[in-house]
Design an enzyme around this catalytic site. Structure first.
Site, PDB file in Angstrom:
ATOM      1  N   LYS A 171       0.759  -1.102   0.233  1.00  0.00           N
ATOM      2  CA  LYS A 171      -0.260  -0.177  -0.439  1.00  0.00           C
ATOM      3  C   LYS A 171       0.987   1.186  -0.037  1.00  0.00           C
ATOM      4  O   LYS A 171       1.661   1.379   0.204  1.00  0.00           O
ATOM      5  CB  LYS A 171      -1.093   0.133   1.314  1.00  0.00           C
TER       6      LYS A 171
HETATM    7  P1  NAD Z   1     -13.056   8.069  -2.522  1.00  0.00           P
HETATM    8  O1  NAD Z   1     -12.256   8.954  -2.579  1.00  0.00           O
HETATM    9  O2  NAD Z   1     -13.513   7.839  -4.073  1.00  0.00           O
HETATM   10  O3  NAD Z   1     -14.364   8.130  -1.772  1.00  0.00           O
HETATM   11  C1  NAD Z   1     -14.368   8.459  -0.209  1.00  0.00           C
HETATM   12  C2  NAD Z   1     -15.141   9.028   0.559  1.00  0.00           C
HETATM   13  O4  NAD Z   1     -15.474   9.293   1.778  1.00  0.00           O
HETATM   14  C3  NAD Z   1     -16.627   9.742  -0.312  1.00  0.00           C
HETATM   15  O5  NAD Z   1     -17.665  10.003  -0.202  1.00  0.00           O
HETATM   16  C4  NAD Z   1     -16.260  11.531   0.887  1.00  0.00           C
HETATM   17  O6  NAD Z   1     -16.593  12.172   1.409  1.00  0.00           O
HETATM   18  C5  NAD Z   1     -16.585   9.782   2.096  1.00  0.00           C
HETATM   19  N1  NAD Z   1     -15.776  10.744   2.874  1.00  0.00           N
HETATM   20  C6  NAD Z   1     -14.391  11.160   3.924  1.00  0.00           C
HETATM   21  N2  NAD Z   1     -14.080  11.297   5.052  1.00  0.00           N
HETATM   22  C7  NAD Z   1     -15.617  11.310   5.266  1.00  0.00           C
HETATM   23  C8  NAD Z   1     -15.493  11.255   6.995  1.00  0.00           C
HETATM   24  N3  NAD Z   1     -15.253  11.405   7.949  1.00  0.00           N
HETATM   25  N4  NAD Z   1     -16.655  10.714   7.005  1.00  0.00           N
HETATM   26  C9  NAD Z   1     -17.525  10.989   6.254  1.00  0.00           C
HETATM   27  N5  NAD Z   1     -17.201  10.053   4.911  1.00  0.00           N
HETATM   28  C10 NAD Z   1     -16.145  10.360   4.950  1.00  0.00           C
HETATM   29  O7  NAD Z   1     -12.882   6.675  -1.906  1.00  0.00           O
HETATM   30  P2  NAD Z   1     -12.515   4.834  -2.211  1.00  0.00           P
HETATM   31  O8  NAD Z   1     -11.937   4.014  -3.556  1.00  0.00           O
HETATM   32  O9  NAD Z   1     -14.464   5.088  -2.034  1.00  0.00           O
HETATM   33  O10 NAD Z   1     -12.604   4.128  -0.891  1.00  0.00           O
HETATM   34  C11 NAD Z   1     -13.102   4.643   0.342  1.00  0.00           C
HETATM   35  C12 NAD Z   1     -12.651   3.246   1.403  1.00  0.00           C
HETATM   36  O11 NAD Z   1     -13.304   2.665   0.474  1.00  0.00           O
HETATM   37  C13 NAD Z   1     -11.373   3.440   1.771  1.00  0.00           C
HETATM   38  O12 NAD Z   1     -11.233   2.849   3.273  1.00  0.00           O
HETATM   39  C14 NAD Z   1     -10.891   2.476   0.740  1.00  0.00           C
HETATM   40  O13 NAD Z   1      -9.362   1.472   1.159  1.00  0.00           O
HETATM   41  C15 NAD Z   1     -11.533   1.082   0.143  1.00  0.00           C
HETATM   42  N6  NAD Z   1     -11.180   0.157  -0.564  1.00  0.00           N
HETATM   43  C16 NAD Z   1     -11.326   1.115  -2.216  1.00  0.00           C
HETATM   44  C17 NAD Z   1     -11.368   0.259  -3.213  1.00  0.00           C
HETATM   45  C18 NAD Z   1     -10.872   0.871  -4.534  1.00  0.00           C
HETATM   46  O14 NAD Z   1     -10.932   0.350  -5.452  1.00  0.00           O
HETATM   47  N7  NAD Z   1     -11.220   2.389  -5.207  1.00  0.00           N
HETATM   48  C19 NAD Z   1     -11.348  -0.860  -2.987  1.00  0.00           C
HETATM   49  C20 NAD Z   1     -11.316  -1.354  -1.808  1.00  0.00           C
HETATM   50  C21 NAD Z   1     -11.525  -1.366  -0.606  1.00  0.00           C
END
Ligand code: NAD
Length: 423
Positions: free
Chosen positions: A113
């Site tokens: 990561k």
């Molecule tokens: P992203 O940046 O597209 O979206 C993040 C979302 O979280 C946004 O809607 C933002 O407004 C919200 N957010 C941020 N801070 C916040 C808070 N304090 N309270 C409430 N909401 C909040 O990110 P993503 O890619 O959707 O990733 C989200 C999670 O999923 C992370 O934990 C990431 O590690 C995990 N994840 C992502 C992927 C991927 O393929 N993108 C894969 C596996 C896991």
């Protein structure tokens, strides 16, 4: 629990959560438990300085990280996150969860990561490009199509992956499409990748619902985080007849007891950068999100969101962990005692890395699959992995999380034992 001198985990920090999860699985690993310490020691942690020239001519320095937690089963694989709260310790935990996730789904990868401690919203597009390129150059000494393959995570997207791929390619003199996944389609990206993590959340949720006798048609869903993961998952649950009753993101928390119209909400979020102000729902206090009466709760934002206190209040039948590490270990116990099923991150959000794997394979063979083919293979892999984890949970009478760790750690430590200790 073992400690490393270079970090100081707190009681609620992600690395501590990860170590607790490892301790809980050791009793189920038999002879392999003798290799257990391996899981508590990241193989390699790189800290880099990322200086960039800002548009106003000043120079700013940012902290960047890339951690390779375990490479016993293959090259490192895991996303890159741009966030103001990123720390080495957080990246270590996220890398470790990638080792577990990749092994739980049986992808031929280790776990890695990366991240930069920055609020990307404060940078212009040109500054963001310079930041991405300099970071990629700095970590270029350990990434590569056969070594470690980054992907999108919080606040990173296909455009950032394109800059990373181009920077690495310029530095090595070869167009290396396989160095990152989650790229734009024209640069060797895969169809279906953008929504793959959300799709995986839906698929695991659908299977878990079937197993506990929960009807998705009419089910009430609350989603924290409406970005890449949360919005794609919400859309698919909506298509299956579920009602999205509450959404929380960094701009606010909204509620509509009858279910929100996602066809209206999606353009609102795109136009305003968040859910706040959406006319088709009422605004509620942030903390009230955890009291919303729902069947399915999807934390899809940040780590450590489900605290013990929130776990006592949660009114769901199941929690689908779209985010990585959203539930603290004590909260996990409370949810378990209260009979709320938790589908853990390491299987629930594994759809993203699964399609990243497909992208990497397609890049190597330069032969690209249709979206239907990708979604079908994703479904098959995730459903098969969840089945194996569910059977392990039933056999040992343990939670799905400990079962997922048992399946994954057995694979990682078997590889470790078979490869032997160098020299
Ligand atoms: P992203 O940046 O597209 O979206 C993040 C979302 O979280 C946004 O809607 C933002 O407004 C919200 N957010 C941020 N801070 C916040 C808070 N304090 N309270 C409430 N909401 C909040 O990110 P993503 O890619 O959707 O990733 C989200 C999670 O999923 C992370 O934990 C990431 O590690 C995990 N994840 C992502 C992927 C991927 O393929 N993108 C894969 C596996 C896991």
């Amino acid at each position: 629990m073992s400690t490393l001198s270079y970090i100081q985990p707190t009681a609620t920090s992600p690395w501590r959560t990860y170590l607790t999860q490892v301790d809980r699985v050791l009793p189920y690993l038999g002879e392999l438990a003798r290799w257990g310490e391996t899981l508590k020691h990241p193989k390699r942690a790189l800290i880099v300085d990322v200086p960039i020239e800002l548009d106003d001519g000043n120079v700013a320095h940012f902290e960047g990280f890339r951690v390779q937690h375990n490479l016993s089963r293959g090259p490192g694989k895991g996303g890159v996150r741009f966030h103001q709260d990123v720390t080495l310790e957080e990246v270590m935990a996220l890398a470790a969860w990638m080792s577990i996730k990749n092994a739980a789904v049986n992808l031929p990868y280790g776990g890695a990561k990366g991240g930069i401690r920055v609020d990307p919203a404060t940078l212009s597009k040109k500054e963001l490009e310079r930041l991405t390129r300099r970071y990629t150059s700095e970590i270029g000494i350990i990434i590569g199509p056969q070594n470690d393959i980054p992907a999108p995570d919080l606040n990173t997207n296909p455009q950032i992956m394109a800059w990373m791929m181009d920077t690495y390619s310029m530095n090595t003199g070869v167009t290396a499409t396989g160095v990152v996944t989650g790229k734009p389609i024209h640069l060797g990206g895969s169809l279906g990748r953008v929504k793959a993590t959300g799709r995986g959340v839906f698929v695991t949720g659908r299977e878990a619902a079937r197993r506990i006798g929960l009807e998705l048609d009419g089910a009430r869903v609350a989603v924290q985080g409406f970005g890449n993961v949360g919005s794609a998952a919400a859309e698919l649950f909506g298509q299956a007849g579920a009602k999205i009753v509450a959404i929380q993101d960094h701009t606010g928390t909204i509620l509509n007891d009858q279910g929100m119209d996602l066809a209206d909400l999606m353009p609102h979020v795109r136009a305003h950068g968040g859910a706040s102000g959406f006319k088709g729902a009422e605004k509620i206090a942030g903390e009230s999100f955890w009291d919303v009466k729902c069947d399915i709760l999807i934390p899809a934002a940040l780590e450590g969101q489900l605290t013990p206190e929130r776990a006592r209040r949660a009114c769901a039948k199941m929690v689908l962990e779209g985010a990585n590490g959203p539930t603290l270990p004590e909260a996990d116990d409370i949810l378990n005692e209260r009979g709320i099923l938790v589908v853990p991150d390491v299987i629930c959000n594994a759809g993203g890395v699964t399609v990243s794997y497909f992208e990497w394979v397609q890049d190597f063979s330069s032969f690209f699959w249709t979206e239907d083919e990708i979604n079908m293979r994703l479904d098959k892999i995730v459903v098969g992995a969840l089945k194996r984890i569910w059977e392990t949970a039933d056999r040992h009478r343990i939670t799905l999380r400990t079962a997922a760790f048992a399946v994954a750690c057995e694979r990682i430590l078997t590889a470790r034992a078979e490869r032997g200790l160098y020299p």
